[in-house]
Design a protein around this motif. Structure first.
Motif, mmCIF file in Angstrom:
data_model
loop_
_atom_site.group_PDB
_atom_site.id
_atom_site.type_symbol
_atom_site.label_atom_id
_atom_site.label_comp_id
_atom_site.label_asym_id
_atom_site.label_seq_id
_atom_site.Cartn_x
_atom_site.Cartn_y
_atom_site.Cartn_z
ATOM 1 N N ASN A 1 0.824 -1.203 0.000
ATOM 2 C CA ASN A 1 0.000 0.000 0.000
ATOM 3 C C ASN A 1 0.860 1.256 0.000
ATOM 4 O O ASN A 1 0.560 2.229 -0.699
ATOM 5 C CB ASN A 1 -0.929 0.007 1.211
ATOM 6 N N LEU A 2 1.937 1.247 0.792
ATOM 7 C CA LEU A 2 2.813 2.408 0.840
ATOM 8 C C LEU A 2 3.508 2.621 -0.502
ATOM 9 O O LEU A 2 3.771 3.756 -0.912
ATOM 10 C CB LEU A 2 3.842 2.240 1.953
ATOM 11 N N TYR A 3 3.782 1.539 -1.206
ATOM 12 C CA TYR A 3 4.429 1.600 -2.522
ATOM 13 C C TYR A 3 3.429 1.933 -3.624
ATOM 14 O O TYR A 3 3.739 2.656 -4.579
ATOM 15 C CB TYR A 3 5.111 0.255 -2.781
ATOM 16 N N GLY A 4 2.222 1.399 -3.511
ATOM 17 C CA GLY A 4 1.201 1.628 -4.530
ATOM 18 C C GLY A 4 1.054 0.495 -5.519
ATOM 19 O O GLY A 4 0.271 0.577 -6.466
ATOM 20 N N GLY A 5 1.808 -0.586 -5.314
ATOM 21 C CA GLY A 5 1.760 -1.710 -6.244
ATOM 22 C C GLY A 5 0.658 -2.698 -5.913
ATOM 23 O O GLY A 5 0.062 -2.653 -4.842
ATOM 24 N N PRO A 6 0.388 -3.624 -6.840
ATOM 25 C CA PRO A 6 -0.676 -4.607 -6.630
ATOM 26 C C PRO A 6 -0.222 -5.774 -5.775
ATOM 27 O O PRO A 6 0.962 -6.107 -5.713
ATOM 28 C CB PRO A 6 -0.994 -5.072 -8.053
ATOM 29 N N GLY A 7 -1.185 -6.401 -5.119
ATOM 30 C CA GLY A 7 -0.913 -7.597 -4.331
ATOM 31 C C GLY A 7 -2.142 -8.486 -4.311
ATOM 32 O O GLY A 7 -3.275 -7.992 -4.389
ATOM 33 N N ILE A 8 -1.943 -9.770 -4.216
ATOM 34 C CA ILE A 8 -3.061 -10.710 -4.190
ATOM 35 C C ILE A 8 -2.790 -11.777 -3.142
ATOM 36 O O ILE A 8 -1.640 -12.171 -2.928
ATOM 37 C CB ILE A 8 -3.269 -11.359 -5.578
ATOM 38 N N SER A 9 -3.837 -12.212 -2.460
ATOM 39 C CA SER A 9 -3.736 -13.342 -1.543
ATOM 40 C C SER A 9 -4.483 -14.518 -2.137
ATOM 41 O O SER A 9 -5.631 -14.388 -2.579
ATOM 42 C CB SER A 9 -4.329 -13.001 -0.168
ATOM 43 N N VAL A 10 -3.829 -15.678 -2.153
ATOM 44 C CA VAL A 10 -4.422 -16.901 -2.682
ATOM 45 C C VAL A 10 -4.216 -17.998 -1.647
ATOM 46 O O VAL A 10 -3.160 -18.055 -0.996
ATOM 47 C CB VAL A 10 -3.789 -17.271 -4.048
ATOM 48 N N PRO A 11 -5.214 -18.858 -1.411
ATOM 49 C CA PRO A 11 -5.039 -19.923 -0.414
ATOM 50 C C PRO A 11 -3.864 -20.831 -0.761
ATOM 51 O O PRO A 11 -3.665 -21.198 -1.926
ATOM 52 C CB PRO A 11 -6.361 -20.697 -0.485
ATOM 53 N N CYS A 12 -3.079 -21.190 0.270
ATOM 54 C CA CYS A 12 -1.917 -22.055 0.013
ATOM 55 C C CYS A 12 -1.882 -23.258 0.937
ATOM 56 O O CYS A 12 -0.928 -24.033 0.911
ATOM 57 C CB CYS A 12 -0.618 -21.261 0.106
ATOM 58 N N GLY A 13 -2.905 -23.417 1.774
ATOM 59 C CA GLY A 13 -2.910 -24.566 2.674
ATOM 60 C C GLY A 13 -3.649 -24.271 3.953
ATOM 61 O O GLY A 13 -4.346 -23.250 4.080
ATOM 62 N N LEU A 14 -3.486 -25.176 4.934
ATOM 63 C CA LEU A 14 -4.167 -25.051 6.222
ATOM 64 C C LEU A 14 -3.160 -25.118 7.358
ATOM 65 O O LEU A 14 -2.108 -25.740 7.247
ATOM 66 C CB LEU A 14 -5.196 -26.176 6.405
ATOM 67 N N SER A 15 -3.505 -24.462 8.453
ATOM 68 C CA SER A 15 -2.770 -24.576 9.705
ATOM 69 C C SER A 15 -3.799 -24.689 10.813
ATOM 70 O O SER A 15 -4.682 -23.832 10.935
ATOM 71 C CB SER A 15 -1.871 -23.353 9.931
#
Length: 491
Positions: free
Chosen positions: A439-453
């Motif tokens: 957010n501070l940079y202004g670039g894109p980001g995505i969260s995708v599921p990678c497993g369980l804990s």
């Protein structure tokens, strides 16, 4: 008819396009699902039954007339209650705007309507998007469908919970410090923050104007990309909107779904390694890194030395902008008005209105921001934080000279129990430790599921250069093709 609530947005669109299901049938099925489960989830603040069915009937009529419609026509969508909707309540999760019905649609909502999606209603959120758990909503917390005694993330927990509870196949969120990605991670869904300026802020009730970014939430990467393509692009009504087309995120998601990441270089941020992520989160992330390697990606360590200062810098910049933006809520022009008995001054009425209308977290951040901007402290706090922001941007720039994208866990921990962190703001703020730098940079980001804990979802975050949103979709889709999607056991 097959249970459409269990389908992806892409599958639903296909049914509607071929006539195998009508938009009205699809919409009614989701409205029925909301009626059945939302009492336990509290994902929605307002369900617009009549408006949704009217929009669905219009789609069916246009389809019957032979009109060519978009790829998401007839697909239901839930909208975070931070975006204005004409004639539909927009509260931003706050008592100060309780019952307010805006006279106009935000650009995002206009584009959703133009795309033929069907708006089901407005989703719950931390008040004015200030929070990491949706516990700061004035209308009660949303709950995580994986375990309804746990948080669904924040501030956009309502949108993520609606997806995980199969109340909607698509949703809109906004991301100021992680409010799309963090809820996506802890609910096992996909949340994408576009490049700042890549989606319009017109009609988005402002928290922090240099950080706020509306974006797509979904249960699959391709669905998120389709929604991103529908809402993105230049808007002349937003002075920060980028006058350039959206990168071809849909093609990138489809390319990634082939599972081939040959030639892609991914960087793991060294500084995130010692930040106290839970062992289960670290283990799931490391397994995902091994998977990405098997898909052909080259993994390298990247140092971003100033990322460690992102959290304190954010909590000076964002509250400072919030202090300025929320000054408009004065009980004079719109919203709540308290104490106006004819015997009090305007200043007293404003004070009483804000005391009654704003919740504790909003007041905390207003006070932080007002102090940081005050005479004698501006350079020491806000000015210094902006310098740190510049250094973080330089870290990103240097990193992207070596790699195509950066990866990390999305959050340091899985969904925590309701009430576990509300008495300790710092522990709550740590939920966004890994998401704030983008957010501070202004670039894109995505969260995708990678497993369980511990039986709860873990998200992997992909961060890309500004206006290279397609890169993050390719990587996320490739991981999804190998790991699969997650289904909550309790709903």
């Amino acid at each position: 008819m097959t249970d459409v609530t269990a389908m992806t947005a892409t599958q639903i669109a296909g049914l509607v396009a071929t006539g195998a299901a009508s938009a009205v049938e699809v919409t009614q099925a989701h409205l029925d699902r909301i009626a059945a489960v939302d009492g336990r989830v509290n994902a929605f603040l307002h369900v617009d039954t009549e408006g949704a069915l009217a929009a669905a009937r219009d789609i069916d009529a246009r389809r019957a007339a032979g009109e060519e419609l978009g790829p998401l026509a007839g697909v239901p969508v839930a909208v975070k209650d931070v975006l204005t909707t004409k004639g539909v309540p927009t509260t931003v999760g706050s008592k100060i705007l309780e019952g307010w019905r805006p006279p106009y649609d935000s650009t995002i909502v206009q584009r959703l309507r133009a795309a033929g999606t069907v708006m089901l209603g407005k989703t719950n959120m931390d008040e004015f998007a200030m929070g990491s758990s949706t516990e700061y909503s004035a209308y009660g917390p949303s709950r995580n469908p994986w375990d309804t005694d746990r948080i669904p993330g924040g501030s956009g927990g309502g949108s993520a919970a609606a997806l995980a509870a199969y109340e909607a196949p698509l949703a809109i969120g906004s991301d100021t410090g992680g409010s799309i990605r963090q809820p996506g991670a802890v609910t096992g869904t996909v949340g994408a923050k576009p490049t700042y300026g890549g989606t319009s802020r017109y009609g988005l009730v402002a928290f922090s104007s240099s950080l706020d970014t509306p974006g797509p939430c979904a249960r699959t990467v391709l669905d998120a990309a389709l929604l991103h393509a529908a809402i993105g692009g230049h808007d002349p009504r937003d002075s920060t909107s980028i006058p350039a087309p959206v990168p071809d995120v849909v093609a990138a998601a489809k390319l990634g779904a082939t599972g081939d990441l040959s030639g892609v270089r991914l960087g793991i941020v060294t500084e995130f390694g010692g930040e106290g992520a839970e062992p289960g989160v670290t283990a799931a992330f490391n397994e995902a890194v091994d998977t990405l390697t098997k898909l052909g990606a080259e993994i390298v360590e990247i140092s971003c030395p100033h990322f460690r200062y992102a959290l304190p810098a954010y909590y000076l910049i964002a509250p400072s902008e919030c202090s300025s933006n929320l000054a408009r809520f004065d009980g004079v022009r719109f919203g709540l008005r308290t104490g106006d008995d004819g015997n009090r001054s305007l200043e007293e009425v404003m004070s009483l209105t804000r005391e009654a209308g704003f919740g504790p977290e909003v007041k905390r951040r207003i006070m932080l921001g007002t102090y940081a901007l005050s005479s004698g402290y501006y350079d020491a706090y806000y000015g210094q934080a902006q310098k740190v922001r510049t250094l973080i941007t330089r870290d990103f720039t240097a990193a992207f000279e070596r790699v195509d994208a950066l990866i990390s866990p999305t959050t340091p921990f899985v969904a925590f129990p309701l009430g576990a962190r509300t008495s300790d703001p710092y522990q709550m703020y740590l939920a966004d430790l890994f998401t704030i730098p983008s957010n501070l940079y202004g670039g894109p980001g995505i969260s995708v599921p990678c497993g369980l804990s511990e039986g709860l979802p873990v998200g992997l975050q992909v961060m890309a250069p500004t206006m290279a949103d397609d890169r993050m979709y390719r990587v996320a889709a490739a991981l999804e093709s190998a790991v699969g999607t997650l289904t909550p056991p309790t709903m």
